[in-house]
Enzyme design. Structure first.
Site, mmCIF file in Angstrom:
data_model
loop_
_atom_site.group_PDB
_atom_site.id
_atom_site.type_symbol
_atom_site.label_atom_id
_atom_site.label_comp_id
_atom_site.label_asym_id
_atom_site.label_seq_id
_atom_site.Cartn_x
_atom_site.Cartn_y
_atom_site.Cartn_z
ATOM 1 N N CYS A 87 -1.881 5.068 6.362
ATOM 2 C CA CYS A 87 -2.132 6.043 7.294
ATOM 3 C C CYS A 87 -3.516 5.753 7.922
ATOM 4 C CB CYS A 87 -2.437 7.416 6.472
ATOM 5 S SG CYS A 87 -2.818 8.517 7.602
ATOM 6 N N CYS B 265 -5.757 9.424 9.145
ATOM 7 C CA CYS B 265 -6.402 9.913 8.174
ATOM 8 C C CYS B 265 -6.157 9.237 6.514
ATOM 9 C CB CYS B 265 -6.224 11.133 8.377
ATOM 10 S SG CYS B 265 -4.287 11.817 8.287
ATOM 11 N N SER B 266 -5.454 10.262 5.977
ATOM 12 C CA SER B 266 -5.220 9.673 4.489
ATOM 13 C C SER B 266 -4.006 9.974 3.931
ATOM 14 C CB SER B 266 -6.464 10.099 3.577
ATOM 15 O OG SER B 266 -6.487 11.496 3.703
ATOM 16 N N CYS B 267 -2.644 10.281 4.726
ATOM 17 C CA CYS B 267 -1.632 10.925 4.112
ATOM 18 C C CYS B 267 -1.070 10.074 3.089
ATOM 19 C CB CYS B 267 -0.687 10.696 5.304
ATOM 20 S SG CYS B 267 -1.309 12.147 6.834
#
Lengths: 219, 200
Positions: B106, B109-111
């Site tokens: 991702c 962000c941090s998906c």
């Protein structure tokens, strides 16, 4: 926004640092910050896109310096203040305004995990016609909005192919700014590595980016 | 790939206190139930994690019909095994073969697929991985100890929307006699992100 969070393809960030047997949280405050973020969303004063944008708006130098959950904490404080759920004086003093009636939390311990999946599911059943079909060549539009977007810079202006249609989802660019859901199709778009990065990339490789109708134009 | 220096633990000394103060205000105002916080933390520390994903992979390796359902509709297929919630309905499973290697990132962000892998490790959320996985996937994989042949196609999945990606790794050779449970024990988190293969 063309923020430092949009880091796909950047150089200079250093090597990937791996930790063996990493714990889920490295400190209790990380766990509390995680859970507060998840549960405060149940008040529906903001949505997932807004909370991502709250983190993106952290000034670039701070964004790069902060640890992951520090960013979550700063983002949450911003959301609480802009929503009016908590005042700056309350956050600084650690004590609530005396005159206010106590609210009832929207989520009990029994409901906590279910709430996480129920609140703010981004998929919509709306019958919205897809603008593109599988196999179609497309170009990612050259958009540079100052607000929230999920169109990464490295894909803008590049040619790709629709790999699959994932159905209808809320549109982050409007949703994050409380300007409506504008539901539309999301596709996995296949970009050849050489289209994105030039001749030094492997001729076989590809990057698949999930993009909404409004990010694309026919090629 | 370097060993983590645990920089992420060296936070400003007052951060833990600031989080505590914020929680106190929210609890005293009746905006959040501390028991609900405890329940959520307990779930992610003890109930949801890569063992869930490993069970999904082992089932797909041993049951061809399940494998087909998993690749066609990941969300429905993991629900058959009791996994879901946390937006698990939007799971997409991508399959590694001798000719194709998939890698998940991702960049924005941090998906990450919480429903089957739990919360992501620090390196997955870090600037080095997010910046490099799309432009130099083979270099990143080499640092993880995976040197892919030139005739293997690398597919990087950037989780820019609400779809979540799980890699179905290749089943290692000479594992025909293993049970589903034994196979699940071989499957690592890293293999399901795509930065490793499963070793017998």
């Amino acid at each position: 926004m063309n923020g430092v969070h949009d880091m796909g393809g950047m150089h200079g960030m250093g090597p990937v640092e791996y930790e063996d047997n990493e714990p889920v949280f490295h400190a209790r405050w990380e766990a509390r910050t995680f859970a507060l973020n998840c549960l405060m969303r149940a008040w529906k004063r903001w949505n997932l896109d807004r909370s991502r944008h709250a983190i993106e708006r952290i000034p670039a130098a701070e964004y790069l310096r902060m640890s992951y959950y520090e960013k979550w904490f700063v983002g949450l404080v911003g959301l609480l203040l802009e929503s009016g759920l908590v005042s700056r004086a309350e956050i600084e003093s650690g004590a609530p305004r005396a005159e206010e009636a106590k609210a009832t939390p929207p989520t009990t311990a029994e409901q906590a995990v279910a709430t996480l999946s129920r609140v703010g599911s981004p998929r919509r059943d709306a019958s919205v016609a897809p603008q593109f079909h599988r196999g179609q060549p497309v170009r990612a539009r050259n958009l540079n909005p100052a607000g929230h977007t999920r169109l990464p810079r490295y894909a803008r202006g590049r040619l790709g192919t629709i790999d699959r249609d994932h159905g209808v989802f809320v549109f982050p660019d409007t949703h994050a700014h409380f300007l409506g859901e504008k539901p539309q199709h999301v596709y996995s778009v296949r970009f050849a590595a050489r289209e994105l990065w030039g001749e030094s990339a492997s001729p076989r490789d590809a990057v698949y980016v999930d993009l909404w109708d409004d990010y694309l134009e026919p090629a | 790939m370097a060993q983590a220096k645990h920089d992420h633990q060296e936070v400003p000394s007052d951060l833990a206190l600031r989080v505590k103060a914020l929680e106190s205000v929210l609890v005293e105002k009746g905006l959040v139930d501390p028991a609900a916080l405890d329940a959520l933390i307990d779930t992610f520390e003890h109930k949801v994690g890569p063992r869930n994903g490993a069970r999904v992979v082992a089932r797909a390796w041993t049951d061809p019909a399940y494998r087909q359902r998993l690749l066609a509709d990941g969300g429905s297929a993991i629900r058959e095994l009791g996994y879901g919630g946390t937006h698990g309905e939007n799971l997409v499973v991508v399959e590694n073969t001798r000719h194709v290697h998939n890698l998940v990132v991702c960049t924005l962000c941090s998906c990450y697929p919480w429903s089957v892998l739990g919360l992501p490790p620090v390196w997955y959320k870090s600037a080095p991985y997010r910046s490099r996985a799309v432009i130099d996937p083979r270099g990143v994989l080499r640092e993880f100890g995976l040197d892919l042949a030139e005739d293997v196609e690398v597919r990087v999945w950037d989780s820019t929307a609400e779809l979540r990606y799980l890699v179905l790794p290749e089943r290692p050779a000479a594992t025909e006699k293993l049970t589903e449970d034994q196979l699940a024990a071989l499957v690592t988190r890293d293999a399901m992100i795509g930065v490793a293969k499963v070793s017998p």
